[in-house]
Scaffold this active site. Structure first.
Site, short mmCIF file in Angstrom:
data_model
loop_
_atom_site.label_atom_id
_atom_site.label_comp_id
_atom_site.label_asym_id
_atom_site.label_seq_id
_atom_site.Cartn_x
_atom_site.Cartn_y
_atom_site.Cartn_z
N LYS A 140 -5.18 -6.72 -5.71
CA LYS A 140 -4.68 -6.54 -4.33
C LYS A 140 -5.30 -7.52 -3.34
CE LYS A 140 -3.22 -1.71 -4.79
NZ LYS A 140 -3.68 -1.30 -6.14
N SER A 161 -6.49 1.36 -1.84
CA SER A 161 -5.83 0.88 -3.06
C SER A 161 -4.48 1.56 -3.28
CB SER A 161 -6.74 1.09 -4.28
OG SER A 161 -6.53 0.09 -5.23
N LYS A 198 -13.53 -4.57 -2.90
CA LYS A 198 -12.31 -4.06 -3.55
C LYS A 198 -12.68 -3.43 -4.89
CE LYS A 198 -8.09 -3.01 -3.70
NZ LYS A 198 -8.55 -1.74 -4.31
N SER A 243 -6.79 -3.10 -9.78
CA SER A 243 -6.48 -3.28 -8.37
C SER A 243 -7.27 -4.35 -7.65
CB SER A 243 -6.64 -1.95 -7.62
OG SER A 243 -5.59 -1.08 -7.92
#
Length: 336
Positions: free
Chosen positions: A107, A161, A266, A104
């Site tokens: 993203k 997420s 993140k 992820s």
């Protein structure tokens, strides 16, 4: 006096990376493979066939003496990189050029492409069957048929997420999913991410690959977007989804830690990628980018981040003490 010179060299030179460590990195073969804010405004599992080799760590040192100072930093993540945000000086590296799945962390690129499109953040997007994860069967609280603003979808994708939110954002891109993926890969090339490739906007696909060095470039680029900085560091938020107030939290516990000054964050996880974490933060009075990939264990990536922070702060304090001692001896002049 040798100690003073040592610490001045170590931190004053920005933890210069040794020529021999860089040579090993360059020759390595590449396998393709606000804070607590409440405002209106994901998890994954397994398969695929990406093989990663566990390699020996490399620390940014110059000479045996500096190794004695940096050897105490034991990062457990399989690949890691710490750079100064401004000049890009590498303070620590470990398998930084190894191409691996990034989960992820993807993203961040998804968010940049969405914001670059200048689509209305107040516009409504809908969650459909196309957004359901059939690859890994990951769960989502966003039900099929529910609607939310593009802004809220972006917040959930970055903060929590949320895979369905990220996928829906890509589907609603002008030209649809294929155009969105093309734009993700074009932007990667523009940013100089030469070992990076995207096949989906969520990171559920293990063919989304990159290196620690490439991801550091992506973090620096994403930091230029105020909304990405805000959303990735929001500790928790209540979001309107089809008229229902839904509470979400950040997947990175460090964003609400008083000990950390995090400017962007993140996390990511799929089986092939392990636990991943990228951050922009201010550590030891330096704005740095931290990339941690393929961590085993729930707390390893957070533990690695804390170890890096302590290492930088301890080294800086030692450097200051050595510098002060050297200046004191110099100002006292010769005996007589």
């Amino acid at each position: 006096m040798k100690t003073a010179v040592l610490f001045v060299t170590l931190l004053g030179a920005g933890f210069t990376v040794a020529d021999n460590a860089q040579a090993v990195e360059k020759n390595k073969s590449k396998s393709v493979s606000h804070k607590n804010k409440v405002a209106p405004v994901a998890k994954k599992s397994k398969p695929s066939q990406v093989v990663r080799k566990k390699k020996a760590s490399k620390v940014s040192v110059s000479g045996e003496k500096q190794w004695q100072e940096t050897r105490e930093l034991a990062v457990q993540s399989s690949a890691a990189l710490v750079i100064e945000q401004g000049g890009g000086d590498e303070l620590f590296l470990k398998n930084a050029s190894e191409v691996v799945p990034i989960a992820s962390i993807t993203k961040l690129m998804t968010a940049m492409v969405v914001l670059d499109s200048q689509a209305s953040l107040r516009g409504q997007i809908a969650i459909t069957d196309e957004d359901v994860d059939t690859l890994r069967g990951s769960r989502s609280r966003l039900r099929v048929g529910s609607g939310l603003t593009r802004e809220n979808a972006l917040l959930l994708a970055l903060m929590s997420s949320e895979n369905r939110a990220a996928n829906a954002l890509a589907r609603h891109y002008p030209g649809g999913m294929s155009a969105f993926l093309t734009e993700m890969n074009i932007k990667a090339k523009v940013l100089g991410m030469k070992d990076t490739h995207f096949d989906d906007p969520t990171g559920l696909n293990s063919s989304n690959v990159s290196t620690a060095r490439d991801l550091a470039k992506m973090v620096v680029a994403a930091y230029r977007y105020p909304l990405i900085r805000e959303f990735t560091t929001t500790a928790e938020a209540t979001v309107d989804v089809s008229g229902r107030a839904m509470a979400y939290r950040n997947t990175n516990p460090l964003v609400k830690s008083a000990a950390w000054d995090v400017g962007l964050s993140k996390t990511g996880y799929i089986h092939e990628a392990g636990k991943c974490l990228v951050m922009q933060a201010r550590v030891a009075d330096k704005p740095v980018v931290i990339v941690l990939l393929d961590s085993a264990g729930k707390q390893t990536r957070v533990g690695d981040a804390n170890r890096i922070k302590r290492w930088m702060e301890t080294t800086q304090a030692s450097h200051r003490a050595a510098t002060h001692a050297a200046l004191s001896r110099s100002s006292s002049g010769p005996p007589g």
